[in-house]
Design a protein around this motif. Structure first.
Motif, PDB file in Angstrom:
ATOM      1  N   GLY A  41       0.800  -1.221   0.000  1.00  0.00           N
ATOM      2  CA  GLY A  41       0.000   0.000   0.000  1.00  0.00           C
ATOM      3  C   GLY A  41       0.830   1.267   0.000  1.00  0.00           C
ATOM      4  N   GLN A  42       2.108   1.148   0.283  1.00  0.00           N
ATOM      5  CA  GLN A  42       3.001   2.314   0.301  1.00  0.00           C
ATOM      6  C   GLN A  42       3.080   2.927  -1.088  1.00  0.00           C
ATOM      7  OE1 GLN A  42       6.917   1.192   1.614  1.00  0.00           O
ATOM      8  NE2 GLN A  42       7.752   3.251   1.407  1.00  0.00           N
ATOM      9  N   ARG A  43       3.098   4.264  -1.143  1.00  0.00           N
ATOM     10  CA  ARG A  43       3.232   4.988  -2.409  1.00  0.00           C
ATOM     11  C   ARG A  43       4.456   5.890  -2.332  1.00  0.00           C
ATOM     12  NH1 ARG A  43      -1.177   5.193  -5.960  1.00  0.00           N
ATOM     13  NH2 ARG A  43      -2.960   4.040  -5.185  1.00  0.00           N
ATOM     14  N   ILE A  44       5.202   5.889  -3.418  1.00  0.00           N
ATOM     15  CA  ILE A  44       6.409   6.711  -3.505  1.00  0.00           C
ATOM     16  C   ILE A  44       6.255   7.611  -4.725  1.00  0.00           C
ATOM     17  CG2 ILE A  44       8.912   6.705  -3.822  1.00  0.00           C
ATOM     18  CD1 ILE A  44       8.737   3.722  -2.720  1.00  0.00           C
ATOM     19  N   LYS A  45       6.272   8.933  -4.514  1.00  0.00           N
ATOM     20  CA  LYS A  45       6.293   9.884  -5.628  1.00  0.00           C
ATOM     21  C   LYS A  45       7.761  10.201  -5.884  1.00  0.00           C
ATOM     22  CE  LYS A  45       1.942  12.076  -5.903  1.00  0.00           C
ATOM     23  NZ  LYS A  45       1.347  13.251  -6.471  1.00  0.00           N
ATOM     24  N   HIS A  46       8.263   9.722  -6.987  1.00  0.00           N
ATOM     25  CA  HIS A  46       9.674   9.905  -7.311  1.00  0.00           C
ATOM     26  C   HIS A  46       9.935  11.352  -7.710  1.00  0.00           C
ATOM     27  CE1 HIS A  46      10.265   5.633  -6.885  1.00  0.00           C
ATOM     28  NE2 HIS A  46       9.116   5.492  -7.527  1.00  0.00           N
ATOM     29  N   THR A  88      12.697   5.443 -11.251  1.00  0.00           N
ATOM     30  CA  THR A  88      12.466   4.960  -9.886  1.00  0.00           C
ATOM     31  C   THR A  88      13.739   4.516  -9.185  1.00  0.00           C
ATOM     32  OG1 THR A  88      12.111   2.596 -10.411  1.00  0.00           O
ATOM     33  CG2 THR A  88      10.197   4.075 -10.614  1.00  0.00           C
ATOM     34  N   VAL A  89      14.801   4.284  -9.931  1.00  0.00           N
ATOM     35  CA  VAL A  89      16.009   3.659  -9.382  1.00  0.00           C
ATOM     36  C   VAL A  89      16.623   4.406  -8.194  1.00  0.00           C
ATOM     37  CG1 VAL A  89      18.401   2.981  -9.908  1.00  0.00           C
ATOM     38  CG2 VAL A  89      16.532   2.335 -11.451  1.00  0.00           C
ATOM     39  N   PRO A  90      16.893   5.711  -8.282  1.00  0.00           N
ATOM     40  CA  PRO A  90      17.598   6.367  -7.172  1.00  0.00           C
ATOM     41  C   PRO A  90      16.893   6.253  -5.815  1.00  0.00           C
ATOM     42  CG  PRO A  90      17.565   7.799  -9.087  1.00  0.00           C
ATOM     43  CD  PRO A  90      16.665   6.632  -9.396  1.00  0.00           C
ATOM     44  N   GLU A  91      15.570   6.263  -5.811  1.00  0.00           N
ATOM     45  CA  GLU A  91      14.832   6.253  -4.550  1.00  0.00           C
ATOM     46  C   GLU A  91      14.262   4.893  -4.181  1.00  0.00           C
ATOM     47  OE1 GLU A  91      13.005  10.701  -4.825  1.00  0.00           O
ATOM     48  OE2 GLU A  91      12.310   9.200  -6.255  1.00  0.00           O
ATOM     49  N   LEU A  92      14.471   3.895  -5.037  1.00  0.00           N
ATOM     50  CA  LEU A  92      13.819   2.608  -4.787  1.00  0.00           C
ATOM     51  C   LEU A  92      14.761   1.419  -4.838  1.00  0.00           C
ATOM     52  CD1 LEU A  92      11.079   1.239  -4.269  1.00  0.00           C
ATOM     53  CD2 LEU A  92      10.739   1.170  -6.749  1.00  0.00           C
ATOM     54  N   THR A  93      15.543   1.290  -5.890  1.00  0.00           N
ATOM     55  CA  THR A  93      16.274   0.034  -6.093  1.00  0.00           C
ATOM     56  C   THR A  93      17.783   0.161  -6.219  1.00  0.00           C
ATOM     57  OG1 THR A  93      16.004   0.157  -8.496  1.00  0.00           O
ATOM     58  CG2 THR A  93      14.274  -1.007  -7.255  1.00  0.00           C
ATOM     59  N   GLU A  94      18.317   1.368  -6.144  1.00  0.00           N
ATOM     60  CA  GLU A  94      19.750   1.541  -6.389  1.00  0.00           C
ATOM     61  C   GLU A  94      20.588   0.787  -5.358  1.00  0.00           C
ATOM     62  OE1 GLU A  94      22.819   5.213  -6.600  1.00  0.00           O
ATOM     63  OE2 GLU A  94      21.026   5.354  -7.840  1.00  0.00           O
ATOM     64  N   THR A 100       5.159   5.144  -7.618  1.00  0.00           N
ATOM     65  CA  THR A 100       5.203   3.695  -7.426  1.00  0.00           C
ATOM     66  C   THR A 100       4.308   3.314  -6.256  1.00  0.00           C
ATOM     67  OG1 THR A 100       7.465   3.512  -8.263  1.00  0.00           O
ATOM     68  CG2 THR A 100       6.711   1.740  -6.815  1.00  0.00           C
ATOM     69  N   GLU A 101       3.582   2.213  -6.420  1.00  0.00           N
ATOM     70  CA  GLU A 101       2.797   1.641  -5.330  1.00  0.00           C
ATOM     71  C   GLU A 101       3.292   0.223  -5.075  1.00  0.00           C
ATOM     72  OE1 GLU A 101      -1.781   0.374  -4.141  1.00  0.00           O
ATOM     73  OE2 GLU A 101      -1.403   1.344  -6.067  1.00  0.00           O
ATOM     74  N   VAL A 102       3.462  -0.133  -3.800  1.00  0.00           N
ATOM     75  CA  VAL A 102       3.839  -1.496  -3.430  1.00  0.00           C
ATOM     76  C   VAL A 102       2.554  -2.318  -3.381  1.00  0.00           C
ATOM     77  CG1 VAL A 102       4.920  -2.962  -1.690  1.00  0.00           C
ATOM     78  CG2 VAL A 102       5.814  -0.650  -2.113  1.00  0.00           C
ATOM     79  N   ILE A 118      10.608 -10.912  -2.347  1.00  0.00           N
ATOM     80  CA  ILE A 118      10.000 -10.633  -3.643  1.00  0.00           C
ATOM     81  C   ILE A 118       8.937  -9.554  -3.442  1.00  0.00           C
ATOM     82  CG2 ILE A 118       8.776 -11.609  -5.619  1.00  0.00           C
ATOM     83  CD1 ILE A 118      11.563 -12.885  -5.038  1.00  0.00           C
ATOM     84  N   VAL A 119       9.009  -8.501  -4.245  1.00  0.00           N
ATOM     85  CA  VAL A 119       8.075  -7.382  -4.131  1.00  0.00           C
ATOM     86  C   VAL A 119       7.454  -7.120  -5.502  1.00  0.00           C
ATOM     87  CG1 VAL A 119       7.796  -4.955  -3.493  1.00  0.00           C
ATOM     88  CG2 VAL A 119       9.486  -6.372  -2.289  1.00  0.00           C
ATOM     89  N   ARG A 120       6.125  -6.964  -5.512  1.00  0.00           N
ATOM     90  CA  ARG A 120       5.422  -6.596  -6.742  1.00  0.00           C
ATOM     91  C   ARG A 120       5.071  -5.114  -6.644  1.00  0.00           C
ATOM     92  NH1 ARG A 120       0.060  -7.286  -8.647  1.00  0.00           N
ATOM     93  NH2 ARG A 120      -0.428  -8.270  -6.641  1.00  0.00           N
ATOM     94  N   LEU A 121       5.487  -4.357  -7.652  1.00  0.00           N
ATOM     95  CA  LEU A 121       5.320  -2.903  -7.682  1.00  0.00           C
ATOM     96  C   LEU A 121       4.434  -2.504  -8.854  1.00  0.00           C
ATOM     97  CD1 LEU A 121       9.128  -2.133  -7.411  1.00  0.00           C
ATOM     98  CD2 LEU A 121       7.474  -1.958  -5.529  1.00  0.00           C
ATOM     99  N   LYS A 122       3.719  -1.401  -8.697  1.00  0.00           N
ATOM    100  CA  LYS A 122       3.002  -0.797  -9.818  1.00  0.00           C
ATOM    101  C   LYS A 122       3.612   0.577 -10.040  1.00  0.00           C
ATOM    102  CE  LYS A 122      -1.535   0.463 -11.564  1.00  0.00           C
ATOM    103  NZ  LYS A 122      -2.975   0.412 -11.272  1.00  0.00           N
TER     104      LYS A 122
END
Length: 172
Positions: free
Chosen positions: A27-32, A86-92, A120-122, A136-140
């Motif tokens: 349910g978490q949302r990230i505005k990049h 999304t990389v710098p704030e999520l997966t880097e 991004t929404e988790v 394992i994480v599914r993202l939108k």
């Protein structure tokens, strides 16, 4: 801290900016924060690199006769850009692999000069069955243009690293 060209910082030298599995909640949302304006050169180069000769992307004369009235940006480039933003704030530095992309839709075209922003929404998460040090994480991912119109949506499944545990000292 200074790094030489090609050097990759280790965990001992400082944390990576990406999120670990434990940092993400359903349910978490990230505005990049990054946005990127797409140029004609971006679209033309991407089509050349991928050998995509679709005239809708490359031929202004042809594209003028379509319902869009002009060239549109390659949708695969748009999808890749959305993931990249999304990389710098999520997966880097904190993922092992992208496992899959699903439910990709392009509800509006992207044109040269459009600026893309991402949210991004988790959607889901679970521990990895095969790799206990991962989850394992599914993202939108939702990509919007400068007018706030959705131009691409996709779901992405990612294998994230779990947060390292501090080693415990044992007495002698």
């Amino acid at each position: 801290m200074r790094y030489t060209a090609g050097a990759i910082p280790s965990r001992e030298e400082g944390p990576m900016p990406g999120k670990y599995y434990e940092d993400l909640e359903v349910g978490q949302r990230i505005k990049h924060t990054l946005g990127r304006t797409i140029t004609e050169a971006d679209n033309t180069l991407f089509c050349a690199l991928t050998m995509n000769t679709q005239p809708l992307h490359l031929n202004e004369d042809f594209a003028a006769t379509t319902p869009f009235g002009r060239r549109i940006v390659n949708g695969i480039f748009t999808m890749g850009l959305v993931v990249g933003l999304t990389v710098p704030e999520l997966t880097e530095g904190t993922i092992i692999a992208n496992l899959g992309y699903e439910r990709v839709v392009h509800p509006k075209p992207v044109f040269h000069g459009d600026t893309i922003y991402v949210e991004t929404e988790v959607l889901d998460k679970r521990p990895s069955k095969s790799r206990p040090e991962c989850g394992i994480v599914r993202l939108k991912h939702i990509g919007r243009n400068q007018h706030g119109e959705i131009v691409v949506e996709l779901e992405r499944t990612v294998m994230f690293k779990r947060r390292p545990t501090e080693p415990t000292e044992t007495g002698a």
